[in-house]
Design a protein around this motif. Sequence first.
Motif, PDB file in Angstrom:
ATOM      1  N   GLY A 280      67.070   3.224  22.597  1.00 55.08           N
ATOM      2  CA  GLY A 280      66.420   5.396  23.050  1.00 55.08           C
ATOM      3  C   GLY A 280      64.695   4.827  23.742  1.00 55.08           C
ATOM      4  N   GLN A 281      64.261   6.027  22.725  1.00 49.93           N
ATOM      5  CA  GLN A 281      62.864   6.134  22.611  1.00 49.93           C
ATOM      6  C   GLN A 281      61.806   4.711  22.223  1.00 49.93           C
ATOM      7  OE1 GLN A 281      62.014  10.025  21.680  1.00 49.93           O
ATOM      8  NE2 GLN A 281      62.647  10.960  23.872  1.00 49.93           N
ATOM      9  N   THR A 282      60.903   4.623  21.744  1.00 58.75           N
ATOM     10  CA  THR A 282      59.599   3.854  21.756  1.00 58.75           C
ATOM     11  C   THR A 282      58.624   4.583  21.154  1.00 58.75           C
ATOM     12  OG1 THR A 282      58.638   2.942  23.675  1.00 58.75           O
ATOM     13  CG2 THR A 282      60.703   1.288  22.432  1.00 58.75           C
ATOM     14  N   HIS A 283      58.245   5.047  20.340  1.00 61.13           N
ATOM     15  CA  HIS A 283      57.370   5.820  19.676  1.00 61.13           C
ATOM     16  C   HIS A 283      55.472   5.031  19.439  1.00 61.13           C
ATOM     17  CE1 HIS A 283      59.308   8.617  18.120  1.00 61.13           C
ATOM     18  NE2 HIS A 283      60.391   8.673  19.039  1.00 61.13           N
ATOM     19  N   LEU A 284      55.022   5.080  19.817  1.00 64.94           N
ATOM     20  CA  LEU A 284      53.789   4.120  19.561  1.00 64.94           C
ATOM     21  C   LEU A 284      52.555   4.763  17.818  1.00 64.94           C
ATOM     22  CD1 LEU A 284      52.660   2.447  23.194  1.00 64.94           C
ATOM     23  CD2 LEU A 284      53.562   1.800  21.159  1.00 64.94           C
ATOM     24  N   ASN A 285      52.659   4.331  17.230  1.00 69.85           N
ATOM     25  CA  ASN A 285      52.083   5.295  16.076  1.00 69.85           C
ATOM     26  C   ASN A 285      50.650   4.754  15.090  1.00 69.85           C
ATOM     27  OD1 ASN A 285      54.224   6.419  16.255  1.00 69.85           O
ATOM     28  ND2 ASN A 285      55.458   5.558  14.624  1.00 69.85           N
ATOM     29  N   ALA A 286      49.926   5.459  15.265  1.00 76.81           N
ATOM     30  CA  ALA A 286      48.938   4.719  14.305  1.00 76.81           C
ATOM     31  C   ALA A 286      49.153   5.464  12.296  1.00 76.81           C
ATOM     32  CB  ALA A 286      47.735   4.249  14.814  1.00 76.81           C
ATOM     33  N   GLY A 287      48.235   4.571  11.898  1.00 77.82           N
ATOM     34  CA  GLY A 287      48.424   5.336  10.651  1.00 77.82           C
ATOM     35  C   GLY A 287      46.844   5.006   9.609  1.00 77.82           C
ATOM     36  N   ILE A 288      46.447   5.523   8.476  1.00 78.40           N
ATOM     37  CA  ILE A 288      45.707   5.568   7.683  1.00 78.40           C
ATOM     38  C   ILE A 288      46.534   5.956   5.894  1.00 78.40           C
ATOM     39  CG2 ILE A 288      44.779   7.569   8.071  1.00 78.40           C
ATOM     40  CD1 ILE A 288      41.952   6.229   6.905  1.00 78.40           C
ATOM     41  N   GLY A 289      45.949   5.025   5.224  1.00 77.32           N
ATOM     42  CA  GLY A 289      46.429   5.031   3.721  1.00 77.32           C
ATOM     43  C   GLY A 289      45.683   4.527   2.492  1.00 77.32           C
ATOM     44  N   TYR A 290      46.103   5.040   1.178  1.00 78.20           N
ATOM     45  CA  TYR A 290      44.850   4.945   0.772  1.00 78.20           C
ATOM     46  C   TYR A 290      45.995   3.392   0.297  1.00 78.20           C
ATOM     47  CZ  TYR A 290      44.625   3.642  -4.479  1.00 78.20           C
ATOM     48  OH  TYR A 290      44.138   3.744  -6.313  1.00 78.20           O
ATOM     49  N   TYR A 291      45.140   2.066  -0.190  1.00 78.13           N
ATOM     50  CA  TYR A 291      45.961   0.517  -0.877  1.00 78.13           C
ATOM     51  C   TYR A 291      45.254   1.121  -2.275  1.00 78.13           C
ATOM     52  CZ  TYR A 291      47.437  -4.137   0.400  1.00 78.13           C
ATOM     53  OH  TYR A 291      47.696  -5.474   0.222  1.00 78.13           O
ATOM     54  N   GLY A 292      46.075   0.921  -3.080  1.00 71.32           N
ATOM     55  CA  GLY A 292      45.931   0.826  -4.359  1.00 71.32           C
ATOM     56  C   GLY A 292      46.388  -0.566  -4.657  1.00 71.32           C
ATOM     57  N   GLU A 293      45.910  -1.423  -5.062  1.00 74.56           N
ATOM     58  CA  GLU A 293      46.550  -2.752  -6.356  1.00 74.56           C
ATOM     59  C   GLU A 293      46.395  -2.370  -7.560  1.00 74.56           C
ATOM     60  OE1 GLU A 293      46.588  -7.012  -7.610  1.00 74.56           O
ATOM     61  OE2 GLU A 293      44.847  -5.405  -7.154  1.00 74.56           O
ATOM     62  N   ASN A 294      47.928  -2.821  -8.193  1.00 73.25           N
ATOM     63  CA  ASN A 294      47.607  -2.876  -9.032  1.00 73.25           C
ATOM     64  C   ASN A 294      48.188  -0.956  -9.529  1.00 73.25           C
ATOM     65  OD1 ASN A 294      48.759  -5.326 -10.001  1.00 73.25           O
ATOM     66  ND2 ASN A 294      46.711  -5.795 -10.926  1.00 73.25           N
ATOM     67  N   PHE A 295      47.676  -0.100  -8.121  1.00 73.14           N
ATOM     68  CA  PHE A 295      48.368   0.882  -8.289  1.00 73.14           C
ATOM     69  C   PHE A 295      46.700   1.763  -8.674  1.00 73.14           C
ATOM     70  CE2 PHE A 295      52.397  -0.390  -9.912  1.00 73.14           C
ATOM     71  CZ  PHE A 295      52.658  -0.273  -9.119  1.00 73.14           C
ATOM     72  N   VAL A 296      45.815   0.808  -9.149  1.00 73.32           N
ATOM     73  CA  VAL A 296      44.236   1.523  -9.110  1.00 73.32           C
ATOM     74  C   VAL A 296      43.611   1.283  -8.994  1.00 73.32           C
ATOM     75  CG1 VAL A 296      45.663   2.340 -11.573  1.00 73.32           C
ATOM     76  CG2 VAL A 296      44.361   0.412 -11.588  1.00 73.32           C
ATOM     77  N   ASN A 297      43.731  -0.286  -8.263  1.00 71.56           N
ATOM     78  CA  ASN A 297      42.497  -0.760  -7.919  1.00 71.56           C
ATOM     79  C   ASN A 297      42.236  -0.602  -6.769  1.00 71.56           C
ATOM     80  OD1 ASN A 297      41.548  -2.432  -9.964  1.00 71.56           O
ATOM     81  ND2 ASN A 297      43.526  -3.233  -8.913  1.00 71.56           N
TER      82      ASN A 297
END
Length: 183
Positions: free
Chosen positions: A20-37
Amino acid sequence: MKKIILILIAITAIANFAEGQTHLNAGIGYYGENFVNPGLVLEFEYEKMHAEDFSLPLRGDLGYFSTPDYNAFTIDIHKGFRKYFASGLVVEQSLGLGVIAKKYKTDYWYNDQFFNSIPHGNTLVWGFMPSVTAGLGYNFSKNKEGTDLLWIRPKVYWDLGFRELHLPYFALQIGFTHTFKTK
């Protein structure tokens, strides 16, 4: 053997026409190594819709995070699945391969919490980074042409240039993805 190869070619050809369709997506987010770094992840995604509520996204991630001992840069590619529900809930899973580069803030020898001693100097320390990511999110878009996803992704990854397979790292990614183009 020739029959099997012909059958595989036919199935592949039919599967490509059935997409079917194809989507081109972009995103941004928090990256916490060991959840807190703390860190940051940028993602670019090519999402093939195979049904109205099921897709097989191919995602590339660029990440950075900082720990008390080092700064890390990651580049990885993920392939997985994503299931959309009518309520807006989204569930996803992916496997990834990538590289990690660490720049240590310590002296020439680094001793980690498992008493490994590694020489590194003032250069980048590179490692191979396989990973497994699961995700849970919500699709805010009511438009079937695209998506606006808010997601949380626990991630397990390995730095095979530094640790053995039985000592994985954990990370938490929380972010937003938007569809920029639909084909």
